[in-house]
Design a protein around this motif. Structure first.
Motif, PDB file in Angstrom:
ATOM      1  N   LEU A  79       1.052  -0.795   0.239  1.00  0.00           N
ATOM      2  CA  LEU A  79       0.235  -0.095   0.135  1.00  0.00           C
ATOM      3  C   LEU A  79       0.820   0.676  -0.142  1.00  0.00           C
ATOM      4  N   ILE A  80       2.111   1.063   1.106  1.00  0.00           N
ATOM      5  CA  ILE A  80       2.517   2.156   0.896  1.00  0.00           C
ATOM      6  C   ILE A  80       3.286   2.603  -0.292  1.00  0.00           C
ATOM      7  N   ALA A  81       3.636   1.332  -1.031  1.00  0.00           N
ATOM      8  CA  ALA A  81       4.298   1.712  -2.634  1.00  0.00           C
ATOM      9  C   ALA A  81       3.510   2.122  -3.763  1.00  0.00           C
ATOM     10  N   PHE A  82       2.769   1.901  -3.504  1.00  0.00           N
ATOM     11  CA  PHE A  82       1.327   2.256  -4.788  1.00  0.00           C
ATOM     12  C   PHE A  82       1.284   3.792  -4.464  1.00  0.00           C
ATOM     13  N   THR A  83       0.808   4.166  -2.874  1.00  0.00           N
ATOM     14  CA  THR A  83       0.796   5.158  -2.538  1.00  0.00           C
ATOM     15  C   THR A  83       1.905   6.127  -3.558  1.00  0.00           C
ATOM     16  N   GLY A  84       2.736   5.652  -3.637  1.00  0.00           N
ATOM     17  CA  GLY A  84       3.987   6.688  -4.382  1.00  0.00           C
ATOM     18  C   GLY A  84       3.754   6.794  -6.178  1.00  0.00           C
ATOM     19  N   VAL A  85       3.905   5.755  -6.073  1.00  0.00           N
ATOM     20  CA  VAL A  85       3.656   5.368  -7.810  1.00  0.00           C
ATOM     21  C   VAL A  85       2.204   6.391  -7.704  1.00  0.00           C
ATOM     22  N   ALA A  86       1.237   5.737  -7.293  1.00  0.00           N
ATOM     23  CA  ALA A  86      -0.137   6.523  -7.291  1.00  0.00           C
ATOM     24  C   ALA A  86      -0.030   8.348  -7.433  1.00  0.00           C
ATOM     25  N   ALA A  87       1.212   8.556  -6.632  1.00  0.00           N
ATOM     26  CA  ALA A  87       1.448  10.605  -6.184  1.00  0.00           C
ATOM     27  C   ALA A  87       2.349  10.483  -7.685  1.00  0.00           C
ATOM     28  N   GLY A  88       3.206  10.388  -8.028  1.00  0.00           N
ATOM     29  CA  GLY A  88       3.457  10.772  -8.714  1.00  0.00           C
ATOM     30  C   GLY A  88       3.497  10.393  -9.928  1.00  0.00           C
ATOM     31  N   MET A  89       2.510   9.456 -10.852  1.00  0.00           N
ATOM     32  CA  MET A  89       1.380   9.125 -11.275  1.00  0.00           C
ATOM     33  C   MET A  89       0.125  10.844 -11.758  1.00  0.00           C
ATOM     34  N   VAL A  90      -0.757  10.643 -10.087  1.00  0.00           N
ATOM     35  CA  VAL A  90      -1.625  11.595 -10.649  1.00  0.00           C
ATOM     36  C   VAL A  90      -0.625  13.313 -10.682  1.00  0.00           C
ATOM     37  N   ALA A  91       0.548  13.710 -10.494  1.00  0.00           N
ATOM     38  CA  ALA A  91       1.453  14.673 -10.491  1.00  0.00           C
ATOM     39  C   ALA A  91       1.824  14.987 -11.625  1.00  0.00           C
ATOM     40  N   MET A  92       2.358  13.460 -12.089  1.00  0.00           N
ATOM     41  CA  MET A  92       2.978  14.600 -13.811  1.00  0.00           C
ATOM     42  C   MET A  92       2.588  14.958 -14.693  1.00  0.00           C
ATOM     43  N   PRO A  93       3.357  16.448 -15.122  1.00  0.00           N
ATOM     44  CA  PRO A  93       2.574  17.264 -15.977  1.00  0.00           C
ATOM     45  C   PRO A  93       2.309  15.938 -17.249  1.00  0.00           C
ATOM     46  N   GLY A  94       1.382  17.492 -17.465  1.00  0.00           N
ATOM     47  CA  GLY A  94       0.419  16.149 -19.149  1.00  0.00           C
ATOM     48  C   GLY A  94      -0.683  17.010 -19.586  1.00  0.00           C
ATOM     49  N   ALA A  95      -1.509  16.527 -19.603  1.00  0.00           N
ATOM     50  CA  ALA A  95      -2.871  17.263 -20.604  1.00  0.00           C
ATOM     51  C   ALA A  95      -3.831  17.348 -19.198  1.00  0.00           C
ATOM     52  N   ASP A  96      -3.552  16.845 -18.031  1.00  0.00           N
ATOM     53  CA  ASP A  96      -4.597  17.013 -16.957  1.00  0.00           C
ATOM     54  C   ASP A  96      -4.252  18.438 -16.860  1.00  0.00           C
ATOM     55  N   PHE A  97      -2.790  18.457 -16.534  1.00  0.00           N
ATOM     56  CA  PHE A  97      -1.995  19.277 -15.872  1.00  0.00           C
ATOM     57  C   PHE A  97      -2.360  20.684 -16.203  1.00  0.00           C
ATOM     58  N   ALA A  98      -1.810  20.776 -17.809  1.00  0.00           N
ATOM     59  CA  ALA A  98      -2.514  22.064 -18.566  1.00  0.00           C
ATOM     60  C   ALA A  98      -3.710  22.307 -18.407  1.00  0.00           C
ATOM     61  N   VAL A  99      -4.791  21.606 -18.132  1.00  0.00           N
ATOM     62  CA  VAL A  99      -5.337  22.362 -18.674  1.00  0.00           C
ATOM     63  C   VAL A  99      -6.236  22.895 -17.023  1.00  0.00           C
ATOM     64  N   VAL A 100      -5.951  22.215 -16.280  1.00  0.00           N
ATOM     65  CA  VAL A 100      -5.907  22.981 -15.000  1.00  0.00           C
ATOM     66  C   VAL A 100      -5.575  24.376 -15.096  1.00  0.00           C
ATOM     67  N   VAL A 101      -4.111  24.341 -15.335  1.00  0.00           N
ATOM     68  CA  VAL A 101      -3.578  25.642 -15.290  1.00  0.00           C
ATOM     69  C   VAL A 101      -3.960  26.397 -16.339  1.00  0.00           C
ATOM     70  N   ARG A 102      -4.661  26.072 -17.516  1.00  0.00           N
ATOM     71  CA  ARG A 102      -5.355  26.897 -18.712  1.00  0.00           C
ATOM     72  C   ARG A 102      -6.523  27.964 -17.698  1.00  0.00           C
ATOM     73  N   ASN A 103      -7.546  26.621 -16.784  1.00  0.00           N
ATOM     74  CA  ASN A 103      -8.435  27.676 -16.794  1.00  0.00           C
ATOM     75  C   ASN A 103      -8.085  28.396 -15.385  1.00  0.00           C
ATOM     76  N   ALA A 104      -7.171  28.309 -14.590  1.00  0.00           N
ATOM     77  CA  ALA A 104      -6.517  28.293 -13.634  1.00  0.00           C
ATOM     78  C   ALA A 104      -6.071  30.174 -13.327  1.00  0.00           C
ATOM     79  N   LEU A 105      -5.994  30.388 -14.786  1.00  0.00           N
ATOM     80  CA  LEU A 105      -5.241  31.591 -15.676  1.00  0.00           C
ATOM     81  C   LEU A 105      -6.459  32.739 -15.778  1.00  0.00           C
ATOM     82  N   ASP A 106      -7.863  32.202 -15.835  1.00  0.00           N
ATOM     83  CA  ASP A 106      -8.423  32.461 -15.901  1.00  0.00           C
ATOM     84  C   ASP A 106      -9.168  33.093 -14.582  1.00  0.00           C
ATOM     85  N   SER A 107      -9.719  32.226 -14.379  1.00  0.00           N
ATOM     86  CA  SER A 107     -10.282  32.674 -12.281  1.00  0.00           C
ATOM     87  C   SER A 107      -9.329  31.360 -11.487  1.00  0.00           C
ATOM     88  N   ARG A 108      -9.583  31.205 -10.285  1.00  0.00           N
ATOM     89  CA  ARG A 108      -9.443  30.482  -9.198  1.00  0.00           C
ATOM     90  C   ARG A 108     -10.991  29.090  -9.504  1.00  0.00           C
TER      91      ARG A 108
END
Length: 222
Positions: A5-34
């Motif tokens: 479970l500890i190992a999965f937490t690290g792997v999943a955290a890296g997978m979620v935080a990895m910059p990609g399309a999701d990250f770009a869309v969130v940043v793009r919208n956050a530039l407009d407003s919180r």
């Protein structure tokens, strides 16, 4: 302590935080407003919820096993990323030039105080963008099908464990992506300066366009 479970937490955290399309869309919208950024972040988590639910139900295996169905999702996902990328690039070109005091100037000639040139998107639109960007990612089912079973202990009931792992992924997304949106908004005074905002808009647009193009090229070559 459950080592897997500890190992999965690290792997999943890296997978979620990895910059990609999701990250770009969130940043793009956050530039407009919180609000727009947080809505896009929640949408991304909703897309992950769909993928994890499909993996738990075994439907992701069907998607991967049927080439035509997988190709259709890849076509939709790639096309949608190209659409979002094109919109961001157009918005970057249309952003007003800076005045001598560093603020943006609108077409009417009045300072906009660094605010985005285009009308701010509604919460529903940002939520939809985040959701579709993640839900139409054809690589997510493959990732979850290959990842989740590796962290189910031998002899343990598969369903409860898989549900736990899936819930952890969605929970991490609900923490990480809103945090990204809030950070972008926190830095908003600087990030929304015309020159910086235009550069960020162009960068996120280019990233989304490249990612969408890669999906379509892979589809054409398959």
């Amino acid at each position: 302590m459950d080592g897997q479970l500890i190992a999965f937490t690290g792997v999943a955290a890296g997978m979620v935080a990895m910059p990609g399309a999701d990250f770009a869309v969130v940043v793009r919208n956050a530039l407009d407003s919180r609000r727009a950024g947080v809505a896009a972040a929640v949408g991304v988590a909703g897309g992950l919820l769909v993928h994890t639910a499909l993996a738990v139900a075994g439907l992701a295996a069907v998607l991967v096993a049927v080439p035509a169905l997988f190709g259709a999702v890849q076509l939709l996902g790639g096309g949608y990323l190209l659409y979002l990328g094109a919109r961001a690039l157009i918005a970057a070109v249309r952003r007003p030039a800076a005045t001598t005091d560093g603020t943006a100037r609108t077409g009417a000639g009045t300072p906009a105080e660094g605010r985005p040139y285009a009308a701010r998107p509604g919460t529903a639109q940002s939520l939809r963008q985040g959701f579709l960007t993640n839900a139409l990612n054809p690589k997510a089912p493959v990732l979850f099908l290959s990842l989740l079973p590796q962290f189910v202990p031998a002899g343990a009931p598969a369903l409860p464990r898989t549900l736990l792992l899936a819930t952890m992924v969605v929970a991490m997304a609900l923490v990480w992506f809103p945090a990204v949106a809030l950070l972008v908004d926190r830095l908003g005074v600087w990030l929304r300066r015309p020159t910086v905002a235009r550069a960020l808009e162009a960068t996120t647009g280019a990233l989304l366009t490249v990612l969408g193009g890669i999906l379509l090229v892979e589809l054409a070559l398959s």
